[in-house]
Design an enzyme around this catalytic site. Structure first.
Site, mmCIF file in Angstrom:
data_model
loop_
_atom_site.group_PDB
_atom_site.id
_atom_site.type_symbol
_atom_site.label_atom_id
_atom_site.label_comp_id
_atom_site.label_asym_id
_atom_site.label_seq_id
_atom_site.Cartn_x
_atom_site.Cartn_y
_atom_site.Cartn_z
ATOM 1 N N ASN A 7 -6.686 -1.450 1.578
ATOM 2 C CA ASN A 7 -5.633 -2.436 1.057
ATOM 3 C C ASN A 7 -6.529 -3.849 1.193
ATOM 4 O O ASN A 7 -6.883 -4.325 2.139
ATOM 5 C CB ASN A 7 -4.591 -2.888 2.031
ATOM 6 N N ARG A 92 -3.808 0.197 -2.331
ATOM 7 C CA ARG A 92 -2.649 -0.266 -2.652
ATOM 8 C C ARG A 92 -2.792 -1.514 -3.682
ATOM 9 O O ARG A 92 -3.626 -2.273 -3.695
ATOM 10 C CB ARG A 92 -2.284 -0.943 -1.542
ATOM 11 N N HIS A 180 7.028 -3.661 -2.118
ATOM 12 C CA HIS A 180 7.084 -2.963 -0.677
ATOM 13 C C HIS A 180 7.344 -1.704 -0.715
ATOM 14 O O HIS A 180 7.791 -0.929 0.159
ATOM 15 C CB HIS A 180 8.057 -3.689 0.331
ATOM 16 N N ARG A 239 6.423 -17.810 1.444
ATOM 17 C CA ARG A 239 7.327 -17.833 0.084
ATOM 18 C C ARG A 239 8.626 -18.128 0.241
ATOM 19 O O ARG A 239 9.079 -17.850 1.402
ATOM 20 C CB ARG A 239 7.289 -16.358 -0.343
ATOM 21 N N GLU A 380 1.703 2.288 5.219
ATOM 22 C CA GLU A 380 1.744 2.441 3.644
ATOM 23 C C GLU A 380 0.606 3.212 3.190
ATOM 24 O O GLU A 380 0.568 3.906 2.044
ATOM 25 C CB GLU A 380 1.496 1.048 3.126
#
Length: 392
Positions: A7, A92, A180, A239, A380
């Site tokens: 990632n 990813r 996600h 965010r 992940e």
């Protein structure tokens, strides 16, 4: 066989190695992170292998810090016979857009198509693609696989992904995608194995610096809080989450340009913007100021509000799952969410909640709770490794 899942961020590179035996992906045997990859940074390689945590300062050569990092990573991967040989690299990638609803082998055509989607995820996509290109150069003989955070949500119905905009814009790909997805796919798989109601109506909360909710039935995403970009939905670290588009029109009228708006929405809002203190929930929990409390209260309120909306789309709730840095570790937040969702039949056991620290999968609901509540440390990379294994 083994898969290296990576990632790539703007200043760091996370990686894990997943062995494969008899066609099954096994838990990772090595995890690590390279930090300080920004220009002028001091790169540090850290990794955990066979129970030992190790660290190495990387030399400053004056060249591309990412290339130097991959050179050091390559040396690490061949430094011990016990480290499995890598057969493919799974990356990813945040945004697959309307073109990619499943992981793919990277080709020049795929890379060109993904480059066109940088504006859909300006904080993440450029770094993801830089990582792919750097790994292609450093490991030219290994297949590269792109694994998308948007792919899990490709099962949403049209009514769930369509914006009320002219169809000419929808045809261009302006729609809700959701993110996600690698995390949700992993959490969903765990819940299906561990929970008697895992194939029912499941609400998953991935709460961290990036935060979202996902509603799933029969293991398939049917609604989520993030949309066209990773800005929509919940309050996040920096965010803003859901925002009246009229605010943007107003700021444009006040003379704001694209760069200012992008910085505001992605880097100056959320917990950081509301509190004026930090984007880190742990830091805010330790601060007794009114500003810190205001930010935490807003974060919690929005999770509760959006949870109600997603539960309504499913017609009820059977399982609630927490993951992500905040979801896995913030005991207070889980307790408060449980209390505020008690009207759904959620009953969290306070002692079990205290014991759930993100180190293992745990059920934290009371025996008479109508809704099962689980804490699932996400992985992940495991999902990316599974997809890469299937493709090669």
């Amino acid at each position: 066989m083994a898969i290296l899942a990576v990632n790539a961020g703007s200043s760091s590179l996370k990686f894990s190695i997943y062995p494969i035996a008899e066609g099954q992906v096994l838990p990772n045997v090595l995890t690590g992170n390279i930090e300080g990859l920004e220009p002028g940074g001091a790169p540090v390689l850290g990794w955990t292998f066979q129970g030992k945590q190790l660290q190495r300062q990387l030399p400053l050569t004056g060249g591309d810090p990412f290339e130097q990092a991959l050179h050091s990573l390559g040396e690490l991967l061949t430094s011990e016979a016990a480290i499995p040989k890598i057969d493919a690299i799974a990356h990813r990638v945040v945004h697959g857009g309307k073109d990619f609803s499943a992981s793919v082998l990277v080709t020049p055509e795929v890379l060109a198509c993904l480059t066109l989607k940088i504006s859909l995820a300006p904080l993440h996509q450029p770094n993801n693609l830089q990582g792919i290109r750097a790994f292609q150069k450093a490991f030219p003989s290994l297949p590269q696989v792109a694994c998308f955070d948007t792919a899990f949500h490709s099962t949403m119905a049209e009514v769930d992904y369509t914006f009320a905009l002219p169809t000419s814009l929808t045809a261009l790909g302006v729609r809700r995608y959701g993110f996600h997805g690698l995390s949700y796919q992993y959490v969903m798989g765990v819940l299906q194995k561990r929970s008697a109601q895992g194939n029912g109506r499941v609400l998953m909360a991935h709460l961290g610096n990036g935060a979202s909710l996902c509603a799933a039935r029969e293991g398939r995403s049917c609604a989520t809080t993030m949309g066209f970009s990773a800005l929509d939905g919940l309050v996040m670290g920096t965010r803003c989450g859901t925002l009246d588009p009229g605010v943007m029109l107003y700021l444009l009228e006040q003379g704001w340009d694209h760069a200012q708006l992008q910085t505001l929405l992605y880097k100056q809002s959320g917990l950081l913007g509301v509190s004026g203190i930090s984007a880190d929930m742990r830091r805010l929990r330790a601060d007794d100021s009114a500003d810190a409390k205001r930010a935490i209260d807003l974060f919690t309120h929005r999770v509760v509000r959006e949870s109600g909306a997603l539960v309504a789309t499913m017609g009820g709730l059977d399982v609630l799952g927490f993951s992500g840095g905040i979801g896995e570790h913030d005991v207070v937040l889980r307790a408060e969410l449980g209390q505020r969702l008690s009207w759904l039949g959620v009953k969290i056991d306070s002692e079990l909640n205290q014991q759930a620290t993100g180190n293992e999968v745990m059920a934290i609901h009371q025996p008479d709770s109508l809704v099962e509540v689980w804490v699932v440390p996400t992985d992940e990379g495991f999902v990316a490794a599974q997809d890469a294994s299937r493709l090669i």
